[in-house]
Scaffold this active site. Structure first.
Site, PDB file in Angstrom:
ATOM      1  N   HIS A 158      11.238   4.974   6.356  1.00 36.84           N
ATOM      2  CA  HIS A 158       9.968   4.458   6.875  1.00 36.84           C
ATOM      3  C   HIS A 158       9.759   4.838   8.342  1.00 36.84           C
ATOM      4  CE1 HIS A 158       6.414   2.057   6.975  1.00 36.84           C
ATOM      5  NE2 HIS A 158       6.748   1.262   5.968  1.00 36.84           N
ATOM      6  N   ASP A 390      -1.679  15.102  -7.103  1.00 34.62           N
ATOM      7  CA  ASP A 390      -2.003  16.031  -8.193  1.00 34.62           C
ATOM      8  C   ASP A 390      -1.432  17.402  -7.830  1.00 34.62           C
ATOM      9  OD1 ASP A 390      -3.027  17.718 -10.089  1.00 34.62           O
ATOM     10  OD2 ASP A 390      -5.131  17.215  -9.722  1.00 34.62           O
TER      11      ASP A 390
END
Length: 444
Positions: A158, A390
């Protein structure tokens, strides 16, 4: 019981994952070397975040990767996107001031191809309801299943990205994968210079930062780590259920929320905080605290952050009160969520940066992290564009965390159609109590 549920209960042996040898994927061309600065907003949130993206057989059989396999396609495109995100190919280190930095060595990111001995459907369609031990086997890998589908599992620290920046990286990786050009320009290049969030000298702390305050009357065994093992459950709040919670907030007889209708986050965060506080048995007079992140990108104004800022731009804000004060009024709970969010502006966020700097100076550079005693930390992923992943096979059919980074964390995810899915972990008895409180507001 579904096959996915059986897989979750049986554990990783059902998947039969066989991993190949880990390899390092380096940037496709030469990149900058040297030490890379991490801001104070990066320093105090250095935990590993694991996510998984599911691509079913129908998607995997079309588009990029038909001939040479998804793993090889993603490996090759990763090397190209690392040219733009070269710090990810380096190694975390500790600088002279005792703070985290990145040594941009160009060594590369770890990549593993794996094969599962089952079908993708055996894992289950709702990843937020699947056992973390199962999903953990799919992290760090591109795992191909017998049905022809595959799962991309990522693990990122993170301190390198917040949610917005992480999804920008994934979107850029997907964009490069889909492109026939070997070095296409990115539609949103990352802004890598994190020095824009350097602290002021001397630090100017203008606000109290209660998110770092330690709660001493931590009397619930859940927060001490004692008691039963933690169970993880996923709860689907439909638009109708969320509307009901908003109505309960607005119609609370104490009327503490005000005339302006609560947002989905205010209402749902207030409800989850209140219900969880009751479920874990925090004594009435003891303090309970809520932490949640506010995205500073639209709130930093002097100066604003550059477009595509690729670091942590979130600031944690907090609310706290006695447990009985919280659980007696949903209106009060939602009002405290609103007040905590509204105090976060440019001045507050820069004060937080300076507070972390002053605290680190007092401890030899060690970052001061927010206290999680008697605390619920809500992380909202419900607006992150996971469908942007995608890579040429269409958007993922399912996605989500492989595990929660801390026992105190609750995660909000989009459930489609305006709904929100809440994932959290509690001991069995507390989970049963929490489920009863959720059932009271769930509307079909």
């Amino acid at each position: 019981m579904t096959r996915g549920q059986e897989a979750a209960m049986a554990g990783v042996a059902v998947l039969g994952v066989k991993r190949g040898e880990p390899t390092l994927v380096s940037p496709a061309s030469e990149t900058k070397s040297g030490l890379y600065y991490l801001s104070n907003l990066d320093q105090n949130i250095a935990v590993i975040v694991q996510t998984v993206y599911f691509f079913p057989v129908a998607a995997a059989g079309a588009g990029a990767g038909v001939d040479i396999g998804a793993g090889e396609v993603l490996r090759e495109s990763l090397s190209r996107v690392l040219v733009h995100y070269y710090p990810l190919a380096g190694r975390l280190a500790v600088g002279e001031e005792g703070k985290l930095i990145v040594d941009c060595t160009g060594e590369g990111a770890v990549f593993v191809d794996a094969v599962a001995g089952c079908e993708l459907a055996d894992v289950g369609g709702d990843v937020t309801g699947t056992d973390s031990g199962v999903l953990g086997e799919l992290v760090y890998t591109v795992t191909k299943f017998k049905c022809g589908g595959f799962v991309l599992g990522l693990a990122m620290n993170h301190c390198m990205f917040d949610g917005v920046a992480a999804m920008q990286f994934v979107s850029s990786w997907a964009e490069i994968t889909r492109s026939p050009s070997p070095s296409p320009p990115l539609s949103l290049p990352p802004s890598l210079d994190r020095s824009v969030l350097r602290p002021r000298h001397p630090p100017l702390i203008q606000f109290p930062h209660h998110e770092f305050a330690q709660i001493d009357d931590d009397s619930s065994p859940f927060f001490s780590g004692a008691g039963d093992p933690i169970l993880h459950r996923s709860f689907h709040f439909t638009p109708n259920s969320i509307s009901r919670i908003k109505s309960l907030v607005s119609g609370d007889e104490l009327g503490e929320f005000g005339d302006r209708r609560p947002t989905t986050f205010e209402a749902l965060a207030g409800f989850v905080w209140s219900a969880r506080t009751a479920a874990v048995g925090i004594p009435a007079a003891s303090t309970t605290k809520l932490l949640f992140a506010v995205d500073g990108r639209p709130r930093f104004t002097s100066p604003p952050l550059p477009e595509g800022y690729s670091g942590n731009a979130i600031v944690l804000t907090s609310a706290a009160c006695a447990a009985d004060e919280l659980t007696s009024s949903l209106s009060r709970a939602a009002a405290m969520v609103r007040a905590a969010a509204e105090k976060v502006d440019d001045a507050y966020m820069r004060s937080a940066v300076d507070y972390i700097e002053a605290a680190a100076a007092a401890t030899g550079g060690r970052p001061r992290r927010p206290s999680l005693a008697s605390t619920l930390l809500i992380t909202a992923w419900s607006r992150l564009p996971f469908a942007a992943a995608d890579f040429g096979w269409g958007p993922p059919s399912a996605y989500g965390p492989a595990a929660l980074p801390e026992r105190e964390v609750a995660l909000f995810l989009s459930a489609g159609g305006g709904g929100v899915r809440v994932l959290l972990g509690l001991p069995a008895a507390a989970m049963a109590e929490f489920e009863l409180l959720v059932d009271e507001v769930i509307v079909d």
